[in-house]
Motif scaffolding. Structure first.
Motif, PDB file in Angstrom:
ATOM      1  N   ALA A   5     -26.010  22.387  -6.458  1.00  0.00           N
ATOM      2  CA  ALA A   5     -25.142  22.514  -5.397  1.00  0.00           C
ATOM      3  C   ALA A   5     -25.680  21.926  -4.221  1.00  0.00           C
ATOM      4  CB  ALA A   5     -24.969  23.939  -5.172  1.00  0.00           C
ATOM      5  N   THR A   6     -24.979  21.634  -3.583  1.00  0.00           N
ATOM      6  CA  THR A   6     -25.498  20.928  -2.472  1.00  0.00           C
ATOM      7  C   THR A   6     -24.846  21.289  -1.201  1.00  0.00           C
ATOM      8  OG1 THR A   6     -24.585  19.336  -3.758  1.00  0.00           O
ATOM      9  CG2 THR A   6     -26.458  18.709  -2.568  1.00  0.00           C
ATOM     10  N   ALA A   7     -25.443  20.822  -0.186  1.00  0.00           N
ATOM     11  CA  ALA A   7     -24.874  21.048   1.089  1.00  0.00           C
ATOM     12  C   ALA A   7     -24.052  19.870   1.397  1.00  0.00           C
ATOM     13  CB  ALA A   7     -25.974  21.205   2.066  1.00  0.00           C
ATOM     14  N   THR A 201     -32.517  24.272  -0.881  1.00  0.00           N
ATOM     15  CA  THR A 201     -31.147  24.026  -0.464  1.00  0.00           C
ATOM     16  C   THR A 201     -31.150  23.265   0.852  1.00  0.00           C
ATOM     17  OG1 THR A 201     -29.007  25.060   0.101  1.00  0.00           O
ATOM     18  CG2 THR A 201     -30.988  26.239   0.766  1.00  0.00           C
ATOM     19  N   ASP A 202     -30.080  22.523   1.094  1.00  0.00           N
ATOM     20  CA  ASP A 202     -29.952  21.840   2.379  1.00  0.00           C
ATOM     21  C   ASP A 202     -28.819  22.458   3.194  1.00  0.00           C
ATOM     22  OD1 ASP A 202     -27.837  20.960   0.890  1.00  0.00           O
ATOM     23  OD2 ASP A 202     -28.260  18.827   1.081  1.00  0.00           O
ATOM     24  N   TRP A 203     -28.445  23.682   2.849  1.00  0.00           N
ATOM     25  CA  TRP A 203     -27.402  24.394   3.583  1.00  0.00           C
ATOM     26  C   TRP A 203     -28.037  25.639   4.180  1.00  0.00           C
ATOM     27  CZ3 TRP A 203     -23.037  23.263   5.668  1.00  0.00           C
ATOM     28  CH2 TRP A 203     -22.086  24.246   5.976  1.00  0.00           C
ATOM     29  N   GLN A 204     -28.234  25.666   5.486  1.00  0.00           N
ATOM     30  CA  GLN A 204     -29.004  26.733   6.113  1.00  0.00           C
ATOM     31  C   GLN A 204     -28.457  28.139   5.853  1.00  0.00           C
ATOM     32  OE1 GLN A 204     -29.853  26.200  10.277  1.00  0.00           O
ATOM     33  NE2 GLN A 204     -31.157  28.005  10.381  1.00  0.00           N
ATOM     34  N   ASN A 245     -33.135  12.316   1.626  1.00  0.00           N
ATOM     35  CA  ASN A 245     -33.576  11.282   2.569  1.00  0.00           C
ATOM     36  C   ASN A 245     -32.452  10.893   3.523  1.00  0.00           C
ATOM     37  OD1 ASN A 245     -36.344  10.725   2.039  1.00  0.00           O
ATOM     38  ND2 ASN A 245     -35.761   9.799   0.080  1.00  0.00           N
ATOM     39  N   ARG A 246     -31.255  10.785   2.979  1.00  0.00           N
ATOM     40  CA  ARG A 246     -30.115  10.458   3.833  1.00  0.00           C
ATOM     41  C   ARG A 246     -29.874  11.581   4.841  1.00  0.00           C
ATOM     42  NH1 ARG A 246     -24.238   9.980   1.230  1.00  0.00           N
ATOM     43  NH2 ARG A 246     -24.473  12.239   1.267  1.00  0.00           N
ATOM     44  N   GLY A 247     -29.945  12.843   4.359  1.00  0.00           N
ATOM     45  CA  GLY A 247     -29.738  13.968   5.249  1.00  0.00           C
ATOM     46  C   GLY A 247     -30.791  14.064   6.328  1.00  0.00           C
ATOM     47  N   ILE A 248     -32.043  13.800   5.952  1.00  0.00           N
ATOM     48  CA  ILE A 248     -33.134  13.858   6.933  1.00  0.00           C
ATOM     49  C   ILE A 248     -32.916  12.815   8.026  1.00  0.00           C
ATOM     50  CG2 ILE A 248     -35.603  13.391   7.229  1.00  0.00           C
ATOM     51  CD1 ILE A 248     -35.984  14.709   4.439  1.00  0.00           C
ATOM     52  N   LYS A 249     -32.471  11.624   7.635  1.00  0.00           N
ATOM     53  CA  LYS A 249     -32.195  10.583   8.624  1.00  0.00           C
ATOM     54  C   LYS A 249     -31.078  11.000   9.577  1.00  0.00           C
ATOM     55  CE  LYS A 249     -33.755   6.758   5.699  1.00  0.00           C
ATOM     56  NZ  LYS A 249     -33.340   5.568   4.904  1.00  0.00           N
ATOM     57  N   LEU A 250     -30.183  11.853   9.083  1.00  0.00           N
ATOM     58  CA  LEU A 250     -29.077  12.340   9.909  1.00  0.00           C
ATOM     59  C   LEU A 250     -29.446  13.617  10.658  1.00  0.00           C
ATOM     60  CD1 LEU A 250     -26.120  11.783   7.404  1.00  0.00           C
ATOM     61  CD2 LEU A 250     -26.639  10.442   9.449  1.00  0.00           C
ATOM     62  N   GLY A 251     -30.692  14.056  10.503  1.00  0.00           N
ATOM     63  CA  GLY A 251     -31.149  15.240  11.209  1.00  0.00           C
ATOM     64  C   GLY A 251     -30.867  16.542  10.505  1.00  0.00           C
ATOM     65  N   HIS A 252     -30.520  16.493   9.224  1.00  0.00           N
ATOM     66  CA  HIS A 252     -30.241  17.704   8.475  1.00  0.00           C
ATOM     67  C   HIS A 252     -31.535  18.294   7.917  1.00  0.00           C
ATOM     68  CE1 HIS A 252     -25.983  15.922   7.619  1.00  0.00           C
ATOM     69  NE2 HIS A 252     -26.177  16.226   8.889  1.00  0.00           N
ATOM     70  N   GLY A 253     -31.561  19.597   7.716  1.00  0.00           N
ATOM     71  CA  GLY A 253     -32.753  20.249   7.206  1.00  0.00           C
ATOM     72  C   GLY A 253     -32.683  20.497   5.710  1.00  0.00           C
ATOM     73  N   VAL A 254     -33.840  20.754   5.126  1.00  0.00           N
ATOM     74  CA  VAL A 254     -33.958  21.184   3.734  1.00  0.00           C
ATOM     75  C   VAL A 254     -34.913  22.365   3.728  1.00  0.00           C
ATOM     76  CG1 VAL A 254     -34.705  20.590   1.414  1.00  0.00           C
ATOM     77  CG2 VAL A 254     -33.517  18.884   2.802  1.00  0.00           C
ATOM     78  N   TRP A 255     -34.538  23.424   3.018  1.00  0.00           N
ATOM     79  CA  TRP A 255     -35.341  24.641   2.990  1.00  0.00           C
ATOM     80  C   TRP A 255     -35.807  24.915   1.567  1.00  0.00           C
ATOM     81  CZ3 TRP A 255     -31.147  23.654   5.926  1.00  0.00           C
ATOM     82  CH2 TRP A 255     -31.275  23.832   7.308  1.00  0.00           C
ATOM     83  N   ASP A 256     -37.136  25.069   1.402  1.00  0.00           N
ATOM     84  CA  ASP A 256     -37.724  25.458   0.121  1.00  0.00           C
ATOM     85  C   ASP A 256     -38.171  26.917   0.223  1.00  0.00           C
ATOM     86  OD1 ASP A 256     -38.527  22.977  -1.909  1.00  0.00           O
ATOM     87  OD2 ASP A 256     -38.221  22.335   0.158  1.00  0.00           O
ATOM     88  N   LEU A 257     -37.997  27.645  -0.864  1.00  0.00           N
ATOM     89  CA  LEU A 257     -38.464  29.020  -0.940  1.00  0.00           C
ATOM     90  C   LEU A 257     -39.264  29.166  -2.237  1.00  0.00           C
ATOM     91  CD1 LEU A 257     -35.160  29.061  -0.029  1.00  0.00           C
ATOM     92  CD2 LEU A 257     -35.872  31.365   0.616  1.00  0.00           C
ATOM     93  N   VAL A 258     -40.453  29.718  -2.137  1.00  0.00           N
ATOM     94  CA  VAL A 258     -41.283  29.929  -3.324  1.00  0.00           C
ATOM     95  C   VAL A 258     -41.748  31.382  -3.327  1.00  0.00           C
ATOM     96  CG1 VAL A 258     -43.319  29.232  -4.616  1.00  0.00           C
ATOM     97  CG2 VAL A 258     -42.045  27.520  -3.282  1.00  0.00           C
ATOM     98  N   PHE A 259     -41.279  32.115  -4.315  1.00  0.00           N
ATOM     99  CA  PHE A 259     -41.639  33.519  -4.472  1.00  0.00           C
ATOM    100  C   PHE A 259     -42.412  33.701  -5.778  1.00  0.00           C
ATOM    101  CE2 PHE A 259     -38.821  33.992  -1.037  1.00  0.00           C
ATOM    102  CZ  PHE A 259     -38.915  35.294  -0.534  1.00  0.00           C
ATOM    103  N   GLU A 260     -43.361  34.621  -5.768  1.00  0.00           N
ATOM    104  CA  GLU A 260     -44.258  34.825  -6.890  1.00  0.00           C
ATOM    105  C   GLU A 260     -44.046  36.200  -7.512  1.00  0.00           C
ATOM    106  OE1 GLU A 260     -48.647  33.385  -7.016  1.00  0.00           O
ATOM    107  OE2 GLU A 260     -48.700  35.500  -6.365  1.00  0.00           O
TER     108      GLU A 260
END
Length: 262
Positions: A5-7, A201-204, A245-260
């Motif tokens: 899914a994407t943003a 995800t790239d959807w905050q 990469n396209r989103g970053i150029k447009l100023g969009h964020g990407v969020w990673d979550l790593v849980f153990e």
């Protein structure tokens, strides 16, 4: 990479997809959306159309017998399935498989069991595996929730990847999102101690929901520093997709979550 899914700027695994799972595809939900899956049966995907090319169809014929694993409601034997004993990571929804193939290549000592229901994406990843000689991937072209419930006993996974699942942007459709309490509990139970769940995800708003749901699961702990807001630095193994990469150029964020797994 079944399913998921994407943003706004990325296509989506819904967990199934046809884009970056790192690639999942995200089509906007229709106005006449069916009842929420959790009201019927927990599912990891929403089936969407997509054309399978001649090359992808050929990949099914040429490489399917080697890399496809049939869904069976019985525990999977990883050593027999992969031809070796190694830590195994489940990927839910790999889209077109570009990121999945990259990760498997840079982590050759790990097995990757990948769920995706979209035929075009499965065909594309089969083609990558066959032509690039990627031996540590196996694909189950079936709903990941069934795979989790019936093929994966507790305590067998070294990790779980859920990259860019469908964010279901509209508030009235938020309950359709994959990462919710019931599924997170299922995933946590199937991890070995020290195993991990890595979501991106790239959807905050979805990132915030993921953080909340993962943080409230008592079997998991966040590996990220609270100073970072609970979000992790992108692990080196996850590549930046062209959509990111396209989103970053447009100023969009990407969020990673790593849980153990505790």
């Amino acid at each position: 990479m079944n399913n998921p899914a994407t943003a706004p700027d990325a296509p989506s695994p819904d967990s199934s997809s046809a884009a970056p799972s790192g690639e999942a595809t995200n089509a906007a939900p229709s106005a006449e959306a069916p009842p929420h899956p959790l009201h019927r049966r927990l599912k990891s995907f929403v089936k969407r159309g997509g054309r399978t090319t001649d090359g992808q169809a050929k990949a099914y014929a040429d490489f399917g017998p080697r890399f496809l694993v049939a869904y069976r409601p019985e525990p999977i034997d990883f050593a027999a399935t992969f031809g070796r004993a190694a830590p195994t990571v489940l990927e839910i929804g790999f889209g077109m498989g570009e990121a999945t193939a990259h990760i498997a290549t840079v982590r050759p000592d790990t097995n990757f069991l990948c769920c995706e229901v979209h035929e075009a994406g499965v065909g594309k990843l089969l083609k990558r595996c066959g032509e690039q000689g990627i031996e540590n991937i196996r694909i189950v072209a079936h709903d990941a929730v069934d795979v989790i419930d019936h093929m994966l006993p507790h305590g067998v996974l070294a990790g779980v990847h859920v990259f860019f699942p469908d964010p279901w942007h509209k508030a009235r459709h938020n309950k359709r999102r994959l990462l919710q309490t019931p599924l997170v509990r299922k995933l946590a139970e199937r991890l070995v101690p020290g195993g991990y769940i890595h979501c991106a995800t790239d959807w905050q708003p979805y990132a915030e929901q993921m953080l909340d749901v993962l943080s409230t699961e008592p079997l998991l702990r966040n590996t990220a520093d609270a100073v970072a807001g609970g979000y992790a630095q992108k692990p080196d193994y996850r590549p930046l997709t062209k959509f990111e990469n396209r989103g970053i150029k447009l100023g969009h964020g990407v969020w990673d979550l790593v849980f153990e797994r505790i």
